[in-house]
Scaffold this motif. Structure first.
Motif, PDB file in Angstrom:
ATOM      1  N   ALA A  42       1.015  -1.282  -0.261  1.00 32.19           N
ATOM      2  CA  ALA A  42       0.041  -0.062  -0.015  1.00 32.19           C
ATOM      3  C   ALA A  42       0.742   1.210   0.159  1.00 32.19           C
ATOM      4  CB  ALA A  42      -0.940   0.012   1.325  1.00 32.19           C
ATOM      5  N   GLY A  43       2.028   1.340   0.867  1.00 30.24           N
ATOM      6  CA  GLY A  43       2.837   2.365   0.894  1.00 30.24           C
ATOM      7  C   GLY A  43       3.519   2.728  -0.543  1.00 30.24           C
ATOM      8  N   LEU A  44       3.649   1.717  -1.369  1.00 33.30           N
ATOM      9  CA  LEU A  44       4.399   1.821  -2.778  1.00 33.30           C
ATOM     10  C   LEU A  44       3.152   2.301  -3.721  1.00 33.30           C
ATOM     11  CD1 LEU A  44       6.507   1.425  -4.926  1.00 33.30           C
ATOM     12  CD2 LEU A  44       5.487  -1.076  -5.245  1.00 33.30           C
ATOM     13  N   ARG A  45       1.903   1.812  -3.476  1.00 34.98           N
ATOM     14  CA  ARG A  45       0.722   2.789  -4.271  1.00 34.98           C
ATOM     15  C   ARG A  45       0.537   4.034  -4.120  1.00 34.98           C
ATOM     16  NH1 ARG A  45      -1.795  -1.975  -2.442  1.00 34.98           N
ATOM     17  NH2 ARG A  45      -3.090  -0.885  -1.157  1.00 34.98           N
ATOM     18  N   ARG A  46       0.594   4.428  -2.824  1.00 32.36           N
ATOM     19  CA  ARG A  46       0.413   5.943  -2.409  1.00 32.36           C
ATOM     20  C   ARG A  46       1.619   6.767  -2.864  1.00 32.36           C
ATOM     21  NH1 ARG A  46      -1.271   3.516   2.354  1.00 32.36           N
ATOM     22  NH2 ARG A  46       0.476   3.521   3.492  1.00 32.36           N
ATOM     23  N   ALA A  47       2.758   6.327  -2.961  1.00 29.87           N
ATOM     24  CA  ALA A  47       4.129   7.062  -3.356  1.00 29.87           C
ATOM     25  C   ALA A  47       4.047   7.239  -4.665  1.00 29.87           C
ATOM     26  CB  ALA A  47       5.499   6.003  -2.964  1.00 29.87           C
ATOM     27  N   LEU A  48       3.432   6.165  -5.591  1.00 26.47           N
ATOM     28  CA  LEU A  48       3.492   6.391  -6.927  1.00 26.47           C
ATOM     29  C   LEU A  48       2.402   7.246  -7.591  1.00 26.47           C
ATOM     30  CD1 LEU A  48       4.752   2.667  -8.079  1.00 26.47           C
ATOM     31  CD2 LEU A  48       5.956   4.718  -7.963  1.00 26.47           C
ATOM     32  N   THR A  49       1.424   7.422  -6.750  1.00 26.07           N
ATOM     33  CA  THR A  49       0.222   8.369  -6.965  1.00 26.07           C
ATOM     34  C   THR A  49       0.294   9.744  -6.490  1.00 26.07           C
ATOM     35  OG1 THR A  49      -1.199   6.864  -5.493  1.00 26.07           O
ATOM     36  CG2 THR A  49      -1.134   6.150  -7.742  1.00 26.07           C
ATOM     37  N   ASP A  50       1.267   9.622  -5.476  1.00 25.76           N
ATOM     38  CA  ASP A  50       1.325  11.033  -4.617  1.00 25.76           C
ATOM     39  C   ASP A  50       1.369  12.022  -5.596  1.00 25.76           C
ATOM     40  OD1 ASP A  50       1.904  13.258  -2.938  1.00 25.76           O
ATOM     41  OD2 ASP A  50       3.040  12.118  -1.901  1.00 25.76           O
ATOM     42  N   LYS A  58       9.518   9.420  -8.930  1.00 26.13           N
ATOM     43  CA  LYS A  58       8.522   8.264  -8.945  1.00 26.13           C
ATOM     44  C   LYS A  58       9.183   7.153 -10.111  1.00 26.13           C
ATOM     45  CE  LYS A  58       4.280  10.465  -8.329  1.00 26.13           C
ATOM     46  NZ  LYS A  58       2.722  10.908  -9.072  1.00 26.13           N
ATOM     47  N   SER A  59       9.652   7.809 -11.155  1.00 26.01           N
ATOM     48  CA  SER A  59      10.637   7.020 -12.015  1.00 26.01           C
ATOM     49  C   SER A  59      11.554   6.359 -11.466  1.00 26.01           C
ATOM     50  CB  SER A  59      10.801   7.993 -13.260  1.00 26.01           C
ATOM     51  OG  SER A  59      11.570   7.101 -14.263  1.00 26.01           O
ATOM     52  N   THR A  63      11.856   2.120 -11.316  1.00 21.97           N
ATOM     53  CA  THR A  63      13.009   1.765 -11.977  1.00 21.97           C
ATOM     54  C   THR A  63      13.640   0.823 -10.920  1.00 21.97           C
ATOM     55  OG1 THR A  63      13.051   3.478 -13.497  1.00 21.97           O
ATOM     56  CG2 THR A  63      14.975   2.227 -13.228  1.00 21.97           C
ATOM     57  N   ASN A  64      14.196   1.221  -9.827  1.00 23.62           N
ATOM     58  CA  ASN A  64      14.874   0.535  -8.818  1.00 23.62           C
ATOM     59  C   ASN A  64      14.105  -0.975  -8.307  1.00 23.62           C
ATOM     60  OD1 ASN A  64      16.944   2.349  -8.789  1.00 23.62           O
ATOM     61  ND2 ASN A  64      16.065   3.358  -7.059  1.00 23.62           N
ATOM     62  N   LEU A  65      12.762  -0.547  -8.255  1.00 21.19           N
ATOM     63  CA  LEU A  65      11.809  -1.688  -7.760  1.00 21.19           C
ATOM     64  C   LEU A  65      11.946  -2.885  -8.930  1.00 21.19           C
ATOM     65  CD1 LEU A  65       9.443  -2.771  -5.974  1.00 21.19           C
ATOM     66  CD2 LEU A  65       7.787  -1.598  -7.421  1.00 21.19           C
ATOM     67  N   ALA A  74       7.544  -4.075 -20.445  1.00 23.10           N
ATOM     68  CA  ALA A  74       6.786  -3.884 -19.297  1.00 23.10           C
ATOM     69  C   ALA A  74       7.021  -2.447 -18.605  1.00 23.10           C
ATOM     70  CB  ALA A  74       6.609  -5.071 -18.439  1.00 23.10           C
ATOM     71  N   GLN A  75       8.081  -2.512 -18.284  1.00 21.71           N
ATOM     72  CA  GLN A  75       8.856  -1.524 -17.426  1.00 21.71           C
ATOM     73  C   GLN A  75       8.604  -0.010 -18.184  1.00 21.71           C
ATOM     74  OE1 GLN A  75      12.717  -1.952 -15.374  1.00 21.71           O
ATOM     75  NE2 GLN A  75      13.118   0.230 -16.016  1.00 21.71           N
ATOM     76  N   ALA A  76       8.685   0.123 -19.229  1.00 18.71           N
ATOM     77  CA  ALA A  76       8.312   1.466 -19.922  1.00 18.71           C
ATOM     78  C   ALA A  76       6.862   1.657 -19.871  1.00 18.71           C
ATOM     79  CB  ALA A  76       8.727   1.376 -21.617  1.00 18.71           C
ATOM     80  N   VAL A  77       6.001   0.547 -20.116  1.00 14.04           N
ATOM     81  CA  VAL A  77       4.600   0.786 -20.021  1.00 14.04           C
ATOM     82  C   VAL A  77       4.395   1.407 -18.754  1.00 14.04           C
ATOM     83  CG1 VAL A  77       2.147  -0.388 -19.950  1.00 14.04           C
ATOM     84  CG2 VAL A  77       3.977  -0.713 -21.601  1.00 14.04           C
ATOM     85  N   PHE A  78       4.840   0.626 -17.653  1.00 11.91           N
ATOM     86  CA  PHE A  78       4.533   1.073 -16.271  1.00 11.91           C
ATOM     87  C   PHE A  78       4.926   2.499 -16.017  1.00 11.91           C
ATOM     88  CE2 PHE A  78       5.355   0.678 -11.413  1.00 11.91           C
ATOM     89  CZ  PHE A  78       3.985   0.965 -11.222  1.00 11.91           C
ATOM     90  N   LEU A  79       6.190   2.945 -16.703  1.00 13.89           N
ATOM     91  CA  LEU A  79       6.764   4.254 -16.268  1.00 13.89           C
ATOM     92  C   LEU A  79       5.868   5.317 -16.741  1.00 13.89           C
ATOM     93  CD1 LEU A  79      10.624   3.886 -16.683  1.00 13.89           C
ATOM     94  CD2 LEU A  79       9.226   3.979 -14.437  1.00 13.89           C
ATOM     95  N   ASP A  80       5.284   5.012 -17.961  1.00 11.25           N
ATOM     96  CA  ASP A  80       4.508   5.935 -18.672  1.00 11.25           C
ATOM     97  C   ASP A  80       3.124   6.048 -17.728  1.00 11.25           C
ATOM     98  OD1 ASP A  80       5.970   6.429 -20.807  1.00 11.25           O
ATOM     99  OD2 ASP A  80       4.883   5.223 -22.129  1.00 11.25           O
TER     100      ASP A  80
END
Length: 271
Positions: A42-50, A58-59, A63-65, A74-80
């Protein structure tokens, strides 16, 4: 999903579309894997949508994750995806699920006769829904919190032994990560995405008068050339139509206002 999240999902799907022609099932598998990481933190979700967090931050976090865990596509799609705005942390996961399922469905679409393959995929998913929906024992087994994902997936695929690779992936995802839904309900959502994809293969054509067989053949050839695939033609007669012809394929509407795109079709019908 509504508001800003809906717009972000629409943009993400539009950005994904050009990649789907050459995508393999690995892209869908990787996107579902990222979804699993999101749902477990949940913490990751909040961090990536903050909205107060910088996009670059966020990127770097994403990327580290994901480094070494998923493919570059897939990584490129997620970064977008995380660069967009989301109304809630949950919406990011929901959007990722749609992108993953859409990627899988597009793989089935690209295997030979796209329209026929989508119909087959739809039938396989419906078979799972019918069998599980008619058996309380199966429903309890697939809902069992003590059972492993592997065991649930194996049981689910025994229900539909004829399922192809894409159907198997979507069914396993539904039983291992239903995300608050019954597995059959999530598979039903996947069926709806298949149906939406199928609309790309159907041209709903409105014309002012009946077409002869020769005109219909010319229309078929013109539309196939225009859209780059063999479309199914569904003709509707509308005498009030301005401009003589209107074509709807998927989300795209081509009508009399798009004179340059329809001029060739009009010429074909006039001959």
């Amino acid at each position: 999903m509504a508001g800003v999240s809906s717009k972000s999902l629409a943009a993400a799907l539009e950005s994904l579309e050009p990649k789907l022609a050459t995508a393999s099932i690995a892209l869908a598998q990787d996107l579902f894997a990222i979804l699993g990481l999101l749902d477990s933190n949940a913490g990751l979700r909040r961090a990536l949508t903050d909205p107060t967090r910088e996009g670059a931050e966020k990127s770097v976090l994403a990327t580290n994750l994901l480094s070494g865990k998923v493919g570059a596509s897939a990584q490129a799609v997620f970064l977008d995806l995380i660069a967009a705005r989301w109304s809630s942390a949950r919406d990011l996961g929901d959007a990722l699920e749609v992108l993953a399922a859409t990627s899988a469905i597009a793989v089935a679409e690209g295997q030979g006769d796209g329209s026929a393959n989508l119909e087959k995929l739809e039938e396989e998913l419906f078979a799972f829904i019918r069998v599980v929906g008619s058996s309380h024992d199966l429903q309890r087994a697939l809902d069992d919190a003590q059972a492993t994902d592997t065991a649930k997936g194996a049981l689910a695929l025994k229900v539909v032994p004829q399922a192809g690779d894409v159907a198997a992936l979507l069914i396993r995802q539904a039983v291992s990560a239903p995300r608050g839904l019954k597995p059959t309900a999530l598979v039903q959502r996947f069926v709806e995405l298949v149906a939406k994809r199928q609309q790309r293969w159907i041209a709903y054509v409105s014309v002012t008068r009946d077409l002869s067989a020769e005109q219909l053949n010319r229309l078929q050839a013109g539309l196939n050339n225009l859209y780059g695939r063999d479309l199914k033609i569904n003709v509707n007669i509308d005498p009030t139509l301005v401009g003589g012809i209107k074509v709807v394929v998927g989300d795209e509407v081509v009508d009399a206002t798009a004179a340059t795109r329809l001029s060739d079709l009009r010429r074909r019908l006039a001959v």
